[in-house]
Design an enzyme around this catalytic site. Structure first.
Site, short mmCIF file in Angstrom:
data_model
loop_
_atom_site.label_atom_id
_atom_site.label_comp_id
_atom_site.label_asym_id
_atom_site.label_seq_id
_atom_site.Cartn_x
_atom_site.Cartn_y
_atom_site.Cartn_z
N GLU A 1 -52.56 38.08 42.44
CA GLU A 1 -52.53 39.66 43.21
C GLU A 1 -53.73 40.03 43.68
OE1 GLU A 1 -50.87 39.17 40.36
OE2 GLU A 1 -48.93 39.57 40.82
N HIS B 1 -42.75 47.30 33.39
CA HIS B 1 -42.41 46.96 34.70
C HIS B 1 -41.54 48.19 35.14
CE1 HIS B 1 -42.98 42.83 33.42
NE2 HIS B 1 -42.92 42.34 34.71
#
Lengths: 344, 358
Positions: A75, A144
């Site tokens: 990322e 998450h």
């Protein structure tokens, strides 16, 4: 920026179609990629896999692997690559699988992308789009299920939008792609499948920085964004039907810039306000809204500004605990009735 | 493929050990199958990453751990927890989100752990566990302990910055940590060849001047020997290392992924021909273990997995009153007392009433 790479506008589609939020986002990308060759998409699993949440499904087939580019799990690397490409005039759309993973690239977003315009005296811009969903409620657990909307919206140099319905998903994503600054588009997992009417017009963009009165009402203003707006609208319908209470729902749509004018006009009308978010309220979006309201609407308020968000715990896995932590419709309803002084 | 010189094996496996390892591999396979069924029946939620096909890599590596060595993994962790001795009931109850799950129903499939067995958790952010493993190894050194850390990661994790930073730290500080890359050929739906400029992952260790080794991850003994040797070097000589175990996952990335968008059914079928369970069983039979005994073992394991499901079904849900348990250490309540006035609804009801630090 050179206009020479902008392709001739395709024959304008017209009419309105019912589609999902996910399809509306895809339509926005497809239209902008057809319109402007500088636009390309990159991220994990966006191509061959059709997108982790299928938002980019079919785009690699249509535009090829150069413009719909699968990335390794890196990322920080590919967000930064988006920054660099944007500085040279490309229009990258970087998809991050979920907002939680954007934390890995936080340095590129906050320390780099957001600084470019100002730090270099306006000599270079960064027209980068980062698209990513947040959203809790599927037992995805602590790492998450988070909503960091407020962190990004508190960063000068970034723009942050968070559409709550398919029409805004298309309009705001298109606006983000055309914008000359880095824009974070916060999508939402539970809304991806929601359907709504979308104007197909490729030239229709939703302005960044404008809230919408998603439902008119007179007794209480609920200020929300993203999935909290969807929940608030359901509560408003329920309270109207069951208790004859009239809720006005202001959908922020854009967190930075923030449309305080629309919020204040609504609060001036109703005199009572509940701010709702999916993130943790402390130092969150609702904290900012409440501060703005007390300043702009001090004389209008008949009750303290109330806020509701995620319980301030890392989200647990067990369904029962997760539900107890979330700003569910039941809890929004109870908080609304509290502000209205209809329950204690 | 590194050629393993079997005369160089650090120890001799006796048939009894081998039998127990086969039993564990078989247990993991049946456990994963049960987890998939229960997920599809909506008794398990969230993400559920299965490891069917990876049993030899899992059991071989965990078998090489000394009792006081430490283990930390990514999120495909059911097999690692079971192999480290966490009872199947405690793992299944965790998957069901129940009070007697190994993380008290708070972690779910991705966040199994058992500190009493030196298992410091399954972690959900790709490569997030690598720096943590490095720090655990640092702690062992500081405390003068002759122990090592085994850090499991997937092939997808090796292109994160945390991989580079962790390997470098481990190397410059001479830390007792073995980074075990379970290379199942796909990081989610992206093949190693598409994601990695150097797809021979073990070779990357050379950039840090530490040992890198690749093994056939479907060969139980090869995995165990290599892991044992590298762990011993970590423990005794404070040498970090990279161990790459080549294997394959039969199922998708998670239960939600059919696993066919990026690979063919033929490829999966072909891999099943080299199934590590079959290979290990054949090897046991070749050593004279009678097939009837192995059949009996398999029936026994199936009953054990079924019992774990029954246990999980019968276990209570965690108490909602304990929502905030563990968020802060015990004794923090007083620090938060003065935050209460005018606190927003979410905090007021659920944090302050929920019992901090229990």
């Amino acid at each position: 920026m050179s206009g020479s790479s902008v392709a001739a506008a395709p024959a304008p589609a017209s009419g309105v179609e019912t589609m999902t939020y996910r399809e509306a986002l895809r339509l926005a990308m497809r239209q902008e990629m057809e319109r402007d060759e500088r636009v390309f998409v990159m991220g994990e699993e966006v191509g061959l896999f059709d997108g982790s949440y299928k938002v980019t499904a079919g785009l690699m087939d249509e535009f090829g692997p150069d413009r719909v580019r699968d990335t390794p799990i890196s990322e920080e690397g590919f967000v930064g690559a988006g920054v660099g490409a944007a500085m040279l005039g490309e229009r990258p759309i970087v998809e991050i699988m979920t907002l939680n993973f954007l934390l890995v690239a936080m340095d590129q977003v906050v320390n780099h992308a957001a600084k470019i315009g100002a730090m270099f005296g306006g000599e270079v811009r960064c027209p980068l789009v980062i698209r990513t969903p947040n959203g809790a409620g599927n037992q995805l657990t602590a790492q998450h299920s988070q909503s960091f909307d407020g962190w990004f919206a508190g960063t000068p140099g970034l723009k942050v939008v968070a559409p709550a319905n398919p029409a805004d998903a298309k309009g705001l994503l298109k606006a983000a792609i055309r914008d000359d600054d880095p824009v974070l588009v916060i999508e939402n997992l539970p809304i991806y499948k929601e359907k709504g009417e979308v104007d197909l017009d490729p030239d229709l963009v939703a302005p960044i920085g404008r809230a919408a009165v998603a439902r008119e009402g007179s007794d209480l203003t609920v200020v929300a964004h993203s999935f909290a707006t969807v929940r608030a609208l359901k509560v408003a319908e329920k309270l109207a039907a069951e208790k004859g209470v009239s809720l006005e729902v202001v959908d922020l749509r854009s967190l930075r810039p923030l449309d305080v004018e629309t919020i204040a006009a609504s609060v001036a009308k109703t005199s009572r306000v509940l701010c709702v978010e999916e993130g943790w309220p402390s130092y969150g979006v609702t904290a900012e809204i409440a501060a703005r309201i007390q300043h702009a609407c001090f004389d209008d308020l008949d009750a303290p500004v109330e806020r509701l968000g995620m319980a301030e715990v890392p989200l647990p896995y067990a369904k029962e605990l997760e539900l107890a932590a979330m700003p569910t419709e039941d809890r929004i309803e109870r908080a609304a009735l509290q502000v209205l002084e209809l329950v204690r | 493929m590194a050629v393993i010189d079997r005369t160089d094996a650090p120890f001799d496996l006796d048939v009894g050990d081998f039998y127990d390892q086969y039993r564990m591999m078989f247990l993991i396979r049946r456990f994963e199958e049960a987890a998939e069924r229960q997920y599809k029946a909506a008794r398990i939620g969230g993400y559920c990453h299965l490891s069917s096909g990876q049993e030899a890599a899992t059991v071989g590596a965990v078998s090489a751990l000394a009792e006081d060595d430490l283990l930390i993994t990514g999120y495909r962790c059911h097999g690692f927890a079971l192999a480290r001795g966490v009872p199947p009931e405690a793992v299944m109850a965790e998957l069901f989100g129940r009070a007697h799950g190994c993380a008290h129903g708070r972690g779910g499939s991705m966040h199994l752990l058992d500190v009493s067995r030196g298992y410091y958790g399954g972690w959900g952010i790709v490569a997030g566990q690598l720096p943590i493993a490095t720090g655990m190894a640092l702690s062992l050194v500081r405390q003068g302990k002759e122990q090592a850390v085994l850090c499991e990661l997937g092939d997808g994790a090796v292109n994160m910055g945390a991989w580079h930073e962790s390997l470098n730290l481990a190397a410059v500080w001479n830390l007792p940590v073995v980074f075990m890359v379970v290379n199942n050929l796909y990081g989610m739906g992206t093949s190693v060849d598409r994601a990695s400029a150097e797809p021979d992952i073990f070779k990357r260790a050379g950039a840090y001047r530490i040992e890198g080794e690749r093994v056939d991850g479907d060969d139980l003994e090869e995995v165990e020997w290599a892991t044992a040797r590298l762990l011993r070097a970590a423990r005794e000589e404070r040498k970090p290392a990279v161990l790459e175990a080549l294997t394959y996952r039969y199922r998708g990335h998670s239960v939600a992924d059919a696993g066919l968008a990026y690979r063919t059914r033929d490829e999966i079928d072909e891999r099943r021909l080299q199934d590590p369970l079959v290979r290990t069983r054949e090897s046991l039979e070749a050593r004279g273990v009678p097939p009837e005994g192995l059949d009996a073992l398999e029936a026994e394991v199936e009953a054990e997995v079924e019992a774990a499901v029954v246990y999980a079904e019968g276990d209570a849900a965690p108490s909602v009153d304990q929502l905030a348990a563990g968020v802060y250490a015990a004794g923090s309540e007083e620090q938060f007392e003065r935050m209460r006035p005018g606190s927003p609804a979410g905090e007021e009801e659920l944090v302050f009433a929920g019992g901090l630090g229990r």
